[in-house]
Design a protein around this motif. Structure first.
Motif, PDB file in Angstrom:
ATOM      1  N   VAL A   1     -54.939  51.075-144.537  1.00 37.72           N
ATOM      2  CA  VAL A   1     -55.198  50.580-143.307  1.00 37.72           C
ATOM      3  C   VAL A   1     -56.078  51.510-142.529  1.00 37.72           C
ATOM      4  O   VAL A   1     -56.013  52.740-142.794  1.00 37.72           O
TER       5      VAL A   1
ATOM      6  N   GLY B   1     -56.913  42.855-138.222  1.00 36.50           N
ATOM      7  CA  GLY B   1     -56.419  42.019-139.063  1.00 36.50           C
ATOM      8  C   GLY B   1     -57.488  41.783-140.260  1.00 36.50           C
ATOM      9  O   GLY B   1     -57.125  41.525-141.127  1.00 36.50           O
TER      10      GLY B   1
ATOM     11  N   ARG C   1     -60.739  43.086-142.899  1.00 36.07           N
ATOM     12  CA  ARG C   1     -60.946  43.992-143.746  1.00 36.07           C
ATOM     13  C   ARG C   1     -62.185  44.797-143.857  1.00 36.07           C
ATOM     14  O   ARG C   1     -63.142  44.136-143.589  1.00 36.07           O
TER      15      ARG C   1
ATOM     16  N   ARG D   1     -57.339  47.429-144.431  1.00 39.30           N
ATOM     17  CA  ARG D   1     -57.137  46.322-143.361  1.00 39.30           C
ATOM     18  C   ARG D   1     -57.259  46.937-141.906  1.00 39.30           C
ATOM     19  O   ARG D   1     -56.548  48.205-141.835  1.00 39.30           O
TER      20      ARG D   1
END
Length: 385
Positions: free
Chosen positions: A149, A165, A167, A176
């Motif tokens: 993330v 949300g 990528r 992400r």
């Protein structure tokens, strides 16, 4: 002859050959515009870095090679050193010790370049940069450690064309986006922040960090604390002021290089001024002879030719300055769209320097033609009538 009459005569001399005067003015003005733009770029970068590092960043950062590592040092430190730094820094008033991984991704397209920061997710971005807030999504939390993330700066998200949300590719690893920072923080808007373990895996540097940041309860003690930590741990310790000094030295070197390149172009423009004034003197021998015959002294002839060089270079300097301002506006429009900050800044001293160099070159270029004109024998000059 009063100065007004001298200026009038000089202007008439230049406008007799408008095409030549125009081309010479354009040549020198392009050189001045280049000088203004080059120096403004250096000043713009200096202002951005100075504004950023005065208010953000750690009080002390420990690296292996100090200034030799650059602003984004490679991951060449053992991550286990962080525990030793905590033990040594606690008696010095440290409130937080943060291991950090930094990676610069370079690309031909600036929009595709990226700066990655990996830091303990539990500590969050605030452990390294103060004043940054997440306006979309959420910040990193302890649960994110080792997860794929990231939190992106506003400009980084815009350049990547992603939102919360979405990528992004981080060194070949899909990550992400869980949060996007609010804009208006200049360089920080271009950064991507990840959990330290995630970036270590993506960069293939497991167990290694680039620097260890230390936050102090009393930042005024940063200098003495840095010296103590450096001696105890055999690492290079830099304060925020040291980092600023490194940036300033690097920018001064690039300023010298840009000034040198600009000066070459200005010298070429000065030679064009010398050629124009010399041709004007050659074509006006009879005019100068007539002026001498009716009582004009050699000093007046020299002053007239020098005034022509002065007018020509001053006109070119002002035109170049205006062109440089237009160039700065274009650069700033591009850098605002790319990274949210002005990349060029024209200060009054820079503008005056450009004008002074232009005028000085013009006058110097006219010295030899002026000397030649002042020494023309009256009889020889009148014989051409």
């Amino acid at each position: 002859m009063n100065p007004g009459d001298l200026l009038t005569l000089a202007w008439r001399g230049l406008t007799r050959r408008p095409a030549r005067t125009l081309l010479t003015t354009l040549g020198l003005s392009v050189a001045v515009a280049g000088m203004v733009l080059f120096l403004s770029l250096g000043e713009g970068v200096r202002q951005v870095f100075t504004g950023q590092f005065r208010s953000v960043g750690p009080d002390i950062q420990l690296t292996l090679n100090g200034a030799g590592s650059g602003l984004l040092p490679p991951a060449n430190l053992d991550a286990a050193l962080a525990s030793q730094v905590r033990a040594a820094a606690a008696p010095l008033g440290a409130t937080q010790v943060t291991p950090v991984v930094t990676v610069l991704k370079q690309a031909l397209d600036p929009a595709q370049s990226a700066v990655y920061y990996g830091l303990p997710a539990a500590q969050g971005i605030g452990a390294l940069f103060q004043g940054l807030t997440v306006t979309q999504g959420r910040a990193l939390t302890a649960a994110d450690e080792n997860r794929a993330v990231a939190v992106l700066g506003a400009s980084a998200a815009r350049n990547a064309g992603v939102g919360v949300g979405g990528r992004v590719d981080v060194l070949g690893t899909p990550v992400r986006v869980i949060g996007i920072l609010g804009g208006g923080h200049a360089l920080n808007d271009t950064f991507t922040f990840l959990p330290i373990g995630t970036l270590q895996r993506a960069a293939r540097t497991p167990g290694r960090v680039s620097l260890i940041a230390v936050t102090l309860r009393d930042p005024a003690r940063a200098r003495s604390a840095a010296q103590t930590l450096s001696a105890q741990l055999k690492l290079e310790a830099q304060t925020r002021g040291d980092v600023l000094a490194v940036v300033d030295r690097a920018l001064r070197v690039t300023d010298a290089a840009r000034f040198g390149l600009s000066l070459v172009a200005l010298i070429v423009g000065g030679l064009a001024v010398a050629n124009t004034v010399s041709m004007s003197v050659f074509e006006r021998v009879r005019e100068f002879g007539t002026l001498r015959a009716i009582g004009a002294r050699p000093a007046l002839i020299r002053a007239l030719v020098l005034t022509e060089g002065l007018l020509l270079s001053a006109l070119a300097g002002l035109t170049g300055l205006l062109a440089g301002l237009a160039g700065n506006a274009a650069v700033n429009a591009y850098t605002r769209a790319l990274a949210g900050f002005d990349g060029a800044a024209l200060t009054v001293p820079l503008a005056l320097t450009a004008l002074a160099v232009s005028v000085s070159l013009g006058v110097l270029s006219a010295l030899i033609p002026a000397r030649t004109a002042g020494r023309l024998p009256v009889v020889q000059a009148l014989s051409r009538l």
